[in-house]
Structures are given as structure tokens and as C-alpha cells.
Design a protein around this motif. Sequence first.
Motif, short mmCIF file in Angstrom:
data_model
loop_
_atom_site.label_atom_id
_atom_site.label_comp_id
_atom_site.label_asym_id
_atom_site.label_seq_id
_atom_site.Cartn_x
_atom_site.Cartn_y
_atom_site.Cartn_z
N LEU A 163 38.78 20.40 65.85
CA LEU A 163 38.73 21.80 65.42
C LEU A 163 40.03 22.19 64.71
O LEU A 163 40.01 22.92 63.72
CB LEU A 163 38.43 22.72 66.61
N MET A 164 41.15 21.69 65.18
CA MET A 164 42.41 21.98 64.48
C MET A 164 42.32 21.50 63.03
O MET A 164 42.82 22.14 62.12
CB MET A 164 43.59 21.27 65.16
N LEU A 165 41.67 20.34 62.84
CA LEU A 165 41.57 19.77 61.49
C LEU A 165 40.40 20.35 60.71
O LEU A 165 40.12 19.92 59.59
CB LEU A 165 41.46 18.25 61.56
N GLY A 166 39.67 21.29 61.30
CA GLY A 166 38.55 21.92 60.59
C GLY A 166 37.39 20.97 60.35
O GLY A 166 36.66 21.10 59.37
N ALA A 167 37.19 20.02 61.24
CA ALA A 167 36.16 19.00 61.06
C ALA A 167 34.80 19.49 61.56
O ALA A 167 34.70 20.51 62.23
CB ALA A 167 36.56 17.74 61.81
N THR A 168 33.77 18.72 61.21
CA THR A 168 32.44 18.90 61.78
C THR A 168 32.25 17.80 62.81
O THR A 168 32.45 16.63 62.50
CB THR A 168 31.36 18.78 60.69
N GLU A 169 31.85 18.19 64.02
CA GLU A 169 31.69 17.15 65.04
C GLU A 169 30.35 17.27 65.77
O GLU A 169 29.75 18.35 65.84
CB GLU A 169 32.83 17.20 66.05
N VAL A 170 29.93 16.14 66.29
CA VAL A 170 28.70 16.06 67.07
C VAL A 170 29.06 16.01 68.55
O VAL A 170 30.02 15.33 68.93
CB VAL A 170 27.89 14.80 66.69
N ILE A 171 28.35 16.77 69.36
CA ILE A 171 28.48 16.64 70.81
C ILE A 171 27.09 16.36 71.36
O ILE A 171 26.13 17.07 71.03
CB ILE A 171 29.05 17.93 71.46
N TYR A 172 26.97 15.31 72.15
CA TYR A 172 25.68 14.94 72.71
C TYR A 172 25.77 15.00 74.23
O TYR A 172 26.66 14.39 74.84
CB TYR A 172 25.28 13.54 72.24
N GLU A 173 24.87 15.77 74.84
CA GLU A 173 24.85 15.87 76.29
C GLU A 173 23.83 14.89 76.84
O GLU A 173 22.66 14.96 76.49
CB GLU A 173 24.42 17.28 76.74
N GLY A 174 24.27 14.00 77.70
CA GLY A 174 23.29 13.15 78.36
C GLY A 174 23.66 11.67 78.33
O GLY A 174 24.77 11.30 77.96
N ALA A 175 22.71 10.85 78.71
CA ALA A 175 22.94 9.42 78.84
C ALA A 175 22.66 8.71 77.51
O ALA A 175 21.77 9.12 76.77
CB ALA A 175 22.05 8.85 79.93
N PRO A 176 23.42 7.64 77.22
CA PRO A 176 23.25 6.91 75.96
C PRO A 176 21.88 6.24 75.83
O PRO A 176 21.43 5.96 74.73
CB PRO A 176 24.32 5.83 75.99
N SER A 177 21.23 6.01 76.95
CA SER A 177 20.01 5.22 76.88
C SER A 177 18.77 6.01 77.29
O SER A 177 17.77 5.44 77.70
CB SER A 177 20.15 3.98 77.76
N TYR A 178 18.85 7.33 77.17
CA TYR A 178 17.67 8.13 77.47
C TYR A 178 17.13 8.78 76.21
O TYR A 178 17.90 9.37 75.45
CB TYR A 178 18.00 9.24 78.49
N PRO A 179 15.86 8.78 75.88
CA PRO A 179 14.79 8.11 76.63
C PRO A 179 14.72 6.61 76.39
O PRO A 179 13.94 5.94 77.06
CB PRO A 179 13.53 8.78 76.08
N ASN A 180 15.51 6.08 75.46
CA ASN A 180 15.52 4.64 75.25
C ASN A 180 16.90 4.23 74.74
O ASN A 180 17.70 5.08 74.35
CB ASN A 180 14.40 4.22 74.28
N PRO A 181 17.18 2.93 74.71
CA PRO A 181 18.52 2.47 74.34
C PRO A 181 18.88 2.70 72.87
O PRO A 181 19.95 2.32 72.43
CB PRO A 181 18.49 0.96 74.65
N GLY A 182 17.97 3.35 72.12
CA GLY A 182 18.29 3.67 70.73
C GLY A 182 18.83 5.07 70.56
O GLY A 182 19.16 5.49 69.45
N ARG A 183 18.91 5.81 71.66
CA ARG A 183 19.22 7.23 71.54
C ARG A 183 20.52 7.53 70.78
O ARG A 183 20.56 8.37 69.89
CB ARG A 183 19.30 7.87 72.94
N TRP A 184 21.57 6.82 71.12
CA TRP A 184 22.86 7.07 70.45
C TRP A 184 22.76 6.80 68.96
O TRP A 184 23.29 7.53 68.13
CB TRP A 184 23.94 6.18 71.05
N TRP A 185 22.09 5.69 68.63
CA TRP A 185 22.01 5.29 67.21
C TRP A 185 21.13 6.27 66.45
O TRP A 185 21.37 6.55 65.28
CB TRP A 185 21.54 3.85 67.10
N ASP A 186 20.15 6.81 67.15
CA ASP A 186 19.30 7.85 66.58
C ASP A 186 20.16 9.09 66.25
O ASP A 186 20.09 9.65 65.16
CB ASP A 186 18.21 8.20 67.62
N VAL A 187 20.98 9.50 67.22
CA VAL A 187 21.86 10.67 67.01
C VAL A 187 22.81 10.40 65.83
O VAL A 187 22.99 11.24 64.94
CB VAL A 187 22.65 11.00 68.30
N ALA A 188 23.40 9.20 65.82
CA ALA A 188 24.37 8.86 64.76
C ALA A 188 23.69 8.90 63.39
O ALA A 188 24.24 9.43 62.42
CB ALA A 188 24.97 7.48 65.01
#
Length: 650
Positions: free
Chosen positions: A340-365
Motif C-alpha cells: 500500500l505504501m508503494l501504491g500497488a494492487t494486491e491480491v488477498i486470498y482467504e482460505g486453504a491453497p487446496s480447496y476445493p482442489n489443488p489448483g485453487r492457488w493457480w486459478d487465483v493467480a
Amino acid sequence: MTTDQQTPPNETAGEYPKFYYPPENVVENANVTAYAREKGFANADELYAWTIENPQQFWGEMATKFLDWYQPWEKVLDDSNAPFFKWFTGAKTNVVHNAIDRHATGANKDKAAIIWESEQGETKTYTYAQLAAEVNRFANILKSQGVEKGDRVTVYLSRVPELVIAMLAIVKIGAMHSVVYGGFSTEALHSRIEDAKSKVLVTGDGGWMNNKIVELKKITDEAVDRAEDIVKSVIVLKRTGHDITMKEGRDHWWHDLAAQPGMDDPCPTEQMDTEDPMFMLYTSGTTGAPKGLVHACGGYQVQVATTLSFVFDIKPDDVYWCAADPGWITGHSYIVYGPLMLGATEVIYEGAPSYPNPGRWWDVAAKYGVTILYTAPTAIRGLMRFGEEWPNKYDLSKLRLLGSVGEPINPEAWRWYHRVIGKDRCPIMDTWWQTETGAFMITPNPTTPLKPGSGTKPFFGIEADVLTEEGEPATGADDGLLVIKKPWPSMLRTIYGDPKRYVEQYWTRLPGFYTAGDAARKDEDGYYWVIGRIDDVIKVSGYRLGTAEVESALVSHPAVAEAAAIGLPHELKGQAIHPYVILRQGFEASDALAEELRKHVGKEMGPIARPETINFVPGLPKTRSGKIMRRVLKARALGLPEGDTSTLEA
Ligand code: WT7
């Protein structure tokens, strides 16, 4: 020296290259390259040499380059009362001005600050202007609950935007936050409330993790019941909407307080002295209860902003994702304040990396076009086990830089991360630092040739070394103590309520130097290899836990007379907890009791602290003065020599 991890393999002769070089365009376009050139240097190494000769000039330049100040400083560093160092003395500042106010009224007003996605699939975006309005409102809410400058407010929430909002609002009015990780439980929360003496606590009805509700409010009630005379007001965010109990007069819904008259009136950002405390964060140490490390308003923001810009190379169009939890220092520095100091855009994800499947993080990315991903070795190892087919289903082509933090990354996991996630194109920033250091200390930047498993070299302005117990340089293949030789802006200022312990813990083992508590090795190229903790800190999935905390949780069970916990290697978690337990008379060892004790620790401390095994023993190895020799337990468990046992009780 007793260490937790194996010495990294010598790969110079192996099938892998010694160095992984960053792509030319990454080097050419790096923020740090631009700054080095501006200073007339050919590369980052030359720049480093200059910053070591002129650390105060360097940090002074960074303070103006990245931040605004209400009033300038007189001195960059005041070392007249070492090790109680002061930075940017005489200046007036507030990180919330730099992270929120100036963006909300400037060019970044309508830029997305936070893109949030929950495990359940809800999404929410906050522009800088919207975030500023939320922070302003919650600052007024806090004031309506009697919070004043200098007060400590405990925050116990899951990974929701309101956690970030609460932290910023607390600092905006000059109070200090003490964030307790949402994965911690009753006793961990209670002891932190008790030590900080927080009149006000911010929590939620619950949070989501692995499609299960984390009972934040229920745990809060149990913790506050143990500290009844301290907590006067509990502010509760409605998140899960499931049934909870609200205690009349003490508990208030966030949204009810927000509906009070005047909550949208402008709330001024408090102009703070640079050495005023900004926040405290509890962490486990060698002995006893967790200690509240105190960070200050001035220097912290300077080093956090500088490191994030020069290491993760944030540019205006980046979509940055630090997958840590704001409840740990990684989240404080590199989710809440840095981006935020650098004025960036960031993603925040609440939850487990593998819910509902192990692709969740890569899906978000893929979905948000993440360009920079910062996570921990334990998460990489965990996702690696599901195979490449998961990440390969998603378009990760926007990724430009990757990061790792929390524990040494095994070269195997590093290579997988580099090849499968980064497609051999994204340098990995393996950042070594601590709750104590506040910001990166030993880390590559995007121009650094990398060696898998090494954090490479100290950051600009940071002087480190690896020394023997006698203070001599540790040479060759020998491990030594990792030390920092000069003060740095984002260093902890003290241990809350215990300045003596601050001095003893960090500044006496090798007088004049800061000892980090890690064993390390420096190789022939000057690259640092952190090996692991040399104290009673156990790193479970990168989370820092103290043997003492686990042991007192065990002893609080009626069956347990005495307990000693050690950490042993674990394939996914890095380390896991293995306590040895002496039972009280009248109790018998059984699988059922072992299971009950594991659950008990989980309930008191939090699921991350749940022991892997319980070993019932008739006695424990102790020194003649009665100190448990965990080192001996560990050596026995690993089938290693017991080392010097001359002080062992006969
Ligand atoms: C300890 C500090 C700093 C944010 C998260 C952890 C270990 C941390 C690395 C790394 C090897 C690392 C050290 C350190 N550690 N980063 N990149 N390589 N080890 O903060 O909970 O205060 O733990 O984590 O042992 O002392 P923390």
C-alpha cells in the motif's frame, strides 16, 4: 552446533548449474538497476558497497524516495544509547499517510488496492479511495470505544480485508495493534491479551478454512473470560453468519458501531514521533512466554518500502500476491504496509491453497493476472505433491517474480517452483528475515544470480556475517551464528515491558552484534545458507512456535506432570512437534490419552501446534540444575551422537 536442518548439498559438481541467472530484461528493467545507475554505479554490487560505506545517507535517500513526512528528521540514526537505537529522530510521520491518505487523494484514488477472494468464492475489490473511507470509519469506531493514542488493540480475525482495515485504523489514531494469528487458539490468544493489556479486541463471528468454520468468537469468549478485567469492548465482524453469543455491554457488531452517527466524519491521521511504537507482534523465543516485539513508526516503513520496491520490483501495473497471513510479520510488512505504501494492487486470498482442489492457488493467480507471487516453502512442497498437472491447467504467463520465506527452501522445491510455476523465467527471491528484523535482511534482488536454497547476500545497507561463538569468522564448511553487525531502520526496538530481555536475548551473545538465533554458513562466493534455529524455536510449516508454549499447554492437562517438546524433520511441514510427557500418578499411557493430549494442545494453542506424536516417558534428561536437555532428546530421536552431556544429571 545443534541445528534443525541438514546442510544444503554442494551442487557445484552436480548436474545442475551453479548459478541461475535472471533474464536480461528483468535485470535491465529492475527498479534497483535504475537506482544504481542514478547513483552512477554499474550494478547492484557496486551499489551495495556504497551503501555499506554510507548507510545513513542510503537510508536517508530511501526515506525521501519512497515516503512523505509531516516534518523532516534531524538525524537518520541516533546510536547514543545502543542497543536502543533510534532512527529518523525529530521527524513526524504516520505510515497510514503513506499507505492510504496520499493515494486516496492522488492519482491512485481509483486504482484497486486490494482484490480479495474467499475460499467460498466471494470477491471484493477496494480502490484506494474506498479503502481510505473504510479505514477512516473504523478509526472513528475505535475512538467511540475509548481507544486512544498509545493503547494496544488486539486483532483476531481470519484473512479478510477487514483485518487490514482494522490494523490501518488502529495505527491511524496512534494506537498499537497486536494481531493474533487467526489459526491460534484460546490460551495463545489469552496470554497475548494479558501481556498487552488490550481494552479493545477486534474479532469476527468466524472465518473459513478448508470449508470449515473457524470459531473465532467462541475462542475469543474463552480467552476473554480468562482476562475479564482487561477487555472492555469486543468488536465483532459478521463474516460467516453462524450462531454465536454476544455478551451484553461488552460485545458489539462492527456494522452496528459503523451505523452510529458521525462515523463517516473525517478522522485525522495522528502525527507520530518516529520512535513512537507502531505495533507489537508476539513471537516465540528461547524460553518462557511469547514476547511482544515492538516496532516503531519511523524506520519500519522506510525499510519495508525500500525492500519491497528493490526486491519484488513493484511497478505501477503489477498485481502482487503475498499468500501469507496478515497475522504474521510477513503479512504486516508485505501485505498490509509495503504494497500500500508503494501504491500497488494486491491480491488477498482467504482460505486453504487446496480447496476445493489443488489448483485453487493457480486459478487465483491466473484469474487476476498475478505478476509477483510470494509464499513459503511449506506451501510449495504441499502443492508440489499434487503434481504439475494442476498448475499446468492455468495460464501463469503473467508471473514475473517469485518469492519464498519462513524457512530454508529445499533445492528440490526451489527447482520445482522455478521450473513449473516460473517456467524458468521468474527469479525466486528467497528472503531471510524475522519478526525482529521487520523487513528483508538477506535476500536476492532481481539482478542477483541465484543458488537454490540460498538467500544469497545481505540487502543494501545491511552488514551481516557468520561468526563462531568466539566472534571469529566461521570459515569453510563450518556453521556459525548469523549476526547483523550494524543497526537497521526496521529493527525491533524492544520487547514489550521487558527491555532487559531485549538486550539479553539479542545483544549479549556476541557483544555489539545482533544475534539472530539462526545457524548459517557463508560459501566461497559470499552467499549465505541459513541452516536453522539454534534455540528452542520450532518452525512448523514456517510458523514459529516455542517449545515452552507447547509444553505449558501440555502441563495444563490434568494427566501431565511434565513435558518437553522437540521439533523433528517432516517432509511437508519442515518440522513437526514431538513432545515427551511424564504422566501424573494415577494416569496410564494409552493411544486414547495420546490423542486427547494432541487435541488439547490444538485447542489451547491452535491447530498448527498440534503434536505429531506423544511419547510417554518415565523421566527426562536434565542438567544438574534441572534444565531439560531437549538437545539430547533430539539426538536420541534422530539416532545421532548426544554431544556434550557432561552436565547431564546422573
Ligand atoms: C525465522 C524467523 C520473516 C518472516 C517469516 C518468519 C527462518 C525465515 C527464511 C529464509 C531460511 C528463514 C529463520 C528465522 N527463516 N526466512 N528465507 N531462509 N530461514 O518470521 O516467524 O520471525 O521466523 O524463520 O530461522 O530466524 P519468524
